[in-house]
Design a protein around this motif. Structure first.
Motif, PDB file in Angstrom:
ATOM      1  N   GLY A  29       0.828  -1.201   0.000  1.00 38.84           N
ATOM      2  CA  GLY A  29       0.000   0.000   0.000  1.00 38.84           C
ATOM      3  C   GLY A  29       0.865   1.254   0.000  1.00 38.84           C
ATOM      4  N   GLY A  30       0.240   2.365   0.364  1.00 38.06           N
ATOM      5  CA  GLY A  30       0.962   3.623   0.458  1.00 38.06           C
ATOM      6  C   GLY A  30       1.135   4.298  -0.875  1.00 38.06           C
ATOM      7  N   GLY A  31       0.355   5.365  -1.125  1.00 41.05           N
ATOM      8  CA  GLY A  31       0.505   6.081  -2.387  1.00 41.05           C
ATOM      9  C   GLY A  31       1.757   6.928  -2.433  1.00 41.05           C
ATOM     10  N   GLY A  32       2.047   7.615  -1.321  1.00 45.07           N
ATOM     11  CA  GLY A  32       3.260   8.412  -1.251  1.00 45.07           C
ATOM     12  C   GLY A  32       4.451   7.594  -0.811  1.00 45.07           C
ATOM     13  N   GLY A  44      -3.748   3.663   2.914  1.00 38.64           N
ATOM     14  CA  GLY A  44      -2.590   4.506   3.171  1.00 38.64           C
ATOM     15  C   GLY A  44      -2.341   5.449   2.018  1.00 38.64           C
ATOM     16  N   GLY A  45      -3.298   6.342   1.743  1.00 42.72           N
ATOM     17  CA  GLY A  45      -3.153   7.235   0.600  1.00 42.72           C
ATOM     18  C   GLY A  45      -1.859   8.029   0.630  1.00 42.72           C
ATOM     19  N   GLY A  46      -1.510   8.565   1.797  1.00 41.43           N
ATOM     20  CA  GLY A  46      -0.259   9.301   1.931  1.00 41.43           C
ATOM     21  C   GLY A  46       0.893   8.397   2.314  1.00 41.43           C
ATOM     22  N   ALA A  90      -7.720   4.563   5.248  1.00 40.31           N
ATOM     23  CA  ALA A  90      -6.556   5.338   5.711  1.00 40.31           C
ATOM     24  C   ALA A  90      -6.162   6.382   4.678  1.00 40.31           C
ATOM     25  CB  ALA A  90      -5.375   4.414   6.033  1.00 40.31           C
ATOM     26  N   GLY A  91      -6.965   7.414   4.585  1.00 39.72           N
ATOM     27  CA  GLY A  91      -6.704   8.438   3.581  1.00 39.72           C
ATOM     28  C   GLY A  91      -5.360   9.111   3.731  1.00 39.72           C
TER      29      GLY A  91
END
Length: 413
Positions: free
Chosen positions: A165-168, A190-192, A216-217
């Protein structure tokens, strides 16, 4: 089912989930003698020869990707990143999209050795994945400062235990972010930032904003973490992701799924949204909030632990309704001086201000290295805190009045 059986079953389930997710590379031994690596090109190109210890592409330049590849071969390196817009342009190898295989030559930047990365300021140094992949995958202890991380997108749209996960940023070790902006990233969860089990995130004087995920935006914690003098604002959880049942909809700003302590101090969590629960903060270890309500009624064990001190959790929403906090099988400990626009965070310590309109302005540039949320002149958060850091998120001296202000922003009369 008796209480002992229920406790045993819950503990076993939690250990099984944590064990499955926690597989991550061990950090390499740091070499304190490693020299600094200075990036001199904003292009995205690989290092020509990682065996020579020199950051050099085939064109003779030192790009960010080449610098990371060089640092991986030289544990303990510091990467100096001058002002500029560093845009990633090499798509990930499709063979590795749903695995934990780190391919430093394509897609996101894979850090596999202890590394320090320093920019020239969050408004001057921008690392932009341009939606080709997430920005960073951290497989070793790292420290990042004075830069912006944006444009990251974890491509997977469904639940996969092999996908961190984790976009950033996907973080599996100990990571410190200081004066960093993590903004405009997307992921299934986990967008950020996504932190897996056995990791720790320390977030200092930083802003996590405008990130989007199915869960988890802003930030996902699967273990421990520290948030100090930071702003978590305007992050969103949406239903535009293939995430079944209880695996979606929670934690607009922060979602906590581990059993380690997450300690949040002198910070502001506002304007975040979710679809199912915890518009500001959701805490429920290992998805135990998905158990039948009958089990929840029998056993409510505080397996998760969130501590709040001098922090604003306000104006967060679940759908169209207000909703700052949600917890299941977890304890929210107030150390005092907190403000909640409702009563969902359970604030009862001395100096706490539940059910108060925080009177906040929008996220904006109010000076300092990253954007902040200002207190309006009539905010009840003014002079409501004690035992605060000597400065606020912007570097403004605290206090400016008879006492410090609650949150990451110190009002200046």
């Amino acid at each position: 089912m008796n209480r002992a059986t229920t406790l045993s079953s819950l503990t076993a389930s939690l250990a099984a989930v944590a064990g499955t997710l926690a597989a991550a590379p061990a950090p390499a031994r740091a070499d304190t003698q490693a020299a600094a690596i200075t990036v001199d090109s904003t292009e995205d190109a690989v290092d020509a020869d990682t065996s020579d210890g020199v950051c050099r592409t085939s064109a003779g330049t030192c790009t960010l990707r080449a610098a990371v590849m060089t640092a991986n071969a030289r544990p303990g390196s510091t990467i100096e990143l001058p002002a500029g817009h560093y845009r990633l342009s090499i798509p990930p190898d499709p063979r590795y999209l749903n695995t934990r295989t780190a391919d430093p030559t394509t897609g996101d930047l894979n850090v596999t050795a202890p590394t320090t990365l320093r920019g020239a300021g969050a408004r001057e140094t921008v690392i932009d994945a341009d939606h080709v992949d997430r920005v960073f995958r951290m497989g070793a202890d790292t420290s990042l400062s004075d830069l912006t991380i944006t444009g990251g997108e974890a491509k997977q749209r469904e639940v996969r235990l092999t996908d961190p996960g984790g976009g950033g940023i996907a973080n599996s070790k100990n990571m410190t972010l200081r004066r960093v902006a993590v903004t405009g990233n997307t992921a299934g969860y986990g967008g950020g930032i996504f932190n897996i089990p056995d990791s720790h995130l320390t977030l200092i004087e930083s802003t996590v904003s405008d990130n989007t995920a199915g869960e988890a935006g802003g930030i996902r914690f699967d273990d421990s973490g520290t948030v100090l003098n930071s702003t978590i604002a305007d992050n969103h959880v949406t239903d535009d992701w293939d995430r079944p049942g209880s695996l979606s909809g929670y934690g607009g700003g922060i979602d906590i799924r581990g059993t380690g302590l997450v300690d949040i101090r002198n910070s502001t969590i506002t304007g975040n949204t979710s679809t199912d629960g915890g518009g500001g903060i959701n805490i429920a270890p290992a998805y135990l909030d998905s158990l039948p309500s009958s089990v929840t009624d029998i056993v409510d064990l505080p397996l998760g632990h969130l501590a709040l001190h001098n922090t604003i959790i306000a104006a967060n929403t679940v759908g169209r309704a207000s909703g700052d906090c949600k917890r299941a099988f977890a304890a929210i400990e107030s150390l005092g001086g907190n403000l909640d626009s409702g009563d969902s965070c359970g604030l009862t310590a001395e100096g706490d201000l539940p059910r108060r309109d925080a009177r906040l302005g929008p996220l904006a540039d109010h000076g300092g290295p990253t954007d902040t949320v200002a207190l309006l002149p009539d905010s009840p958060a003014r002079d409501a805190a004690s035992d605060c850091p000597s400065t606020d998120q912007r570097g403004v001296t605290r206090p400016q009045g008879p006492a410090c202000d609650t949150g990451a922003f110190e009002y200046q009369p």
